[in-house]
Design a protein around this motif. Structure first.
Motif, PDB file in Angstrom:
ATOM      1  N   PRO A  58      33.233  16.547  39.162  1.00 58.45           N
ATOM      2  CA  PRO A  58      32.173  16.210  38.210  1.00 58.45           C
ATOM      3  C   PRO A  58      31.523  14.845  38.419  1.00 58.45           C
ATOM      4  N   LEU A  59      32.090  14.008  39.279  1.00 54.73           N
ATOM      5  CA  LEU A  59      31.523  12.687  39.561  1.00 54.73           C
ATOM      6  C   LEU A  59      31.553  12.433  41.061  1.00 54.73           C
ATOM      7  N   ILE A  65      27.518  20.914  42.889  1.00 52.04           N
ATOM      8  CA  ILE A  65      27.530  21.176  41.449  1.00 52.04           C
ATOM      9  C   ILE A  65      27.476  22.676  41.164  1.00 52.04           C
ATOM     10  N   ALA A  80      24.288  17.227  43.965  1.00 56.14           N
ATOM     11  CA  ALA A  80      23.802  16.229  43.009  1.00 56.14           C
ATOM     12  C   ALA A  80      24.569  14.930  43.212  1.00 56.14           C
ATOM     13  N   THR A  81      24.078  13.918  42.551  1.00 52.30           N
ATOM     14  CA  THR A  81      24.783  12.654  42.420  1.00 52.30           C
ATOM     15  C   THR A  81      25.192  12.544  40.964  1.00 52.30           C
ATOM     16  N   ALA A  82      26.426  12.158  40.726  1.00 53.52           N
ATOM     17  CA  ALA A  82      26.934  12.044  39.358  1.00 53.52           C
ATOM     18  C   ALA A  82      27.663  10.721  39.231  1.00 53.52           C
ATOM     19  N   TRP A  91      23.929  12.998  35.754  1.00 51.70           N
ATOM     20  CA  TRP A  91      23.822  13.915  36.880  1.00 51.70           C
ATOM     21  C   TRP A  91      22.365  13.877  37.323  1.00 51.70           C
ATOM     22  N   SER A  92      22.117  13.483  38.569  1.00 52.82           N
ATOM     23  CA  SER A  92      20.743  13.335  39.046  1.00 52.82           C
ATOM     24  C   SER A  92      20.683  13.598  40.550  1.00 52.82           C
ATOM     25  N   PHE A  94      19.307  15.888  42.385  1.00 50.89           N
ATOM     26  CA  PHE A  94      19.650  17.252  42.788  1.00 50.89           C
ATOM     27  C   PHE A  94      18.949  17.570  44.104  1.00 50.89           C
ATOM     28  N   PRO A 109      16.947  13.803  35.267  1.00 51.54           N
ATOM     29  CA  PRO A 109      18.411  13.751  35.251  1.00 51.54           C
ATOM     30  C   PRO A 109      18.963  14.255  33.913  1.00 51.54           C
ATOM     31  N   ARG A 111      21.797  13.493  31.132  1.00 55.00           N
ATOM     32  CA  ARG A 111      22.587  12.354  30.653  1.00 55.00           C
ATOM     33  C   ARG A 111      23.517  12.823  29.544  1.00 55.00           C
TER      34      ARG A 111
END
Length: 132
Positions: A58-59, A65, A80-82, A91-92, A94, A109, A111
């Motif tokens: 999740p991170l 994702i 994604a980047t988390a 989470w952004s 994508f 994103p 939030r």
């Protein structure tokens, strides 16, 4: 800035536990498919499915994702980047690694308050823990 609500849909079969992030009551696969259709990314659009529990992180900077609808993250993932920013999990960024020409900047994103995110992850862990 309003926060999104995160939950997870969990499925299992004889071999794996499968996770689908749900954002504001809508599964992430449906959200990204609608975005792709709206942006004429139809080569193909969608095709995403649940991700195996063992593949879900999740991170991180480059996380899978969602998996392909076949279940493989190497086949057709959504990445994604988390990250944690103060008391918020974001989470952004994508991306679909096999369609580098697609622009997902307008997707998200998403939030989540850190406390809500931690609670959602805790519930997820409870849901995927084998019951005797």
């Amino acid at each position: 800035m309003s926060m999104n609500v995160l939950s997870f849909e969990v499925q299992s079969d004889d071999n794996s536990v499968w996770i689908m992030p749900v954002i504001d009551g809508v599964c992430l696969a449906d959200l990204i498919t609608a975005f792709e259709h709206a942006n004429n990314y139809t080569d193909p659009a969608g095709g995403y499915g649940h991700i195996r529990e063992i593949d879900f992180k999740p991170l991180g900077n480059d996380i899978d994702i969602l998996a392909c609808e076949c279940g493989e993250t190497g086949c057709w993932p959504l990445k994604a980047t988390a990250f944690i920013e103060n008391a918020t999990v974001v989470w952004s960024a994508f991306r679909q690694p096999f369609r580098k020409n697609r622009n997902y900047d307008a997707f998200g994103p998403f939030r989540f308050s850190r406390s809500h995110f931690d609670t959602a992850i805790s519930h997820l862990r409870t849901d995927i823990t084998p019951k005797d």
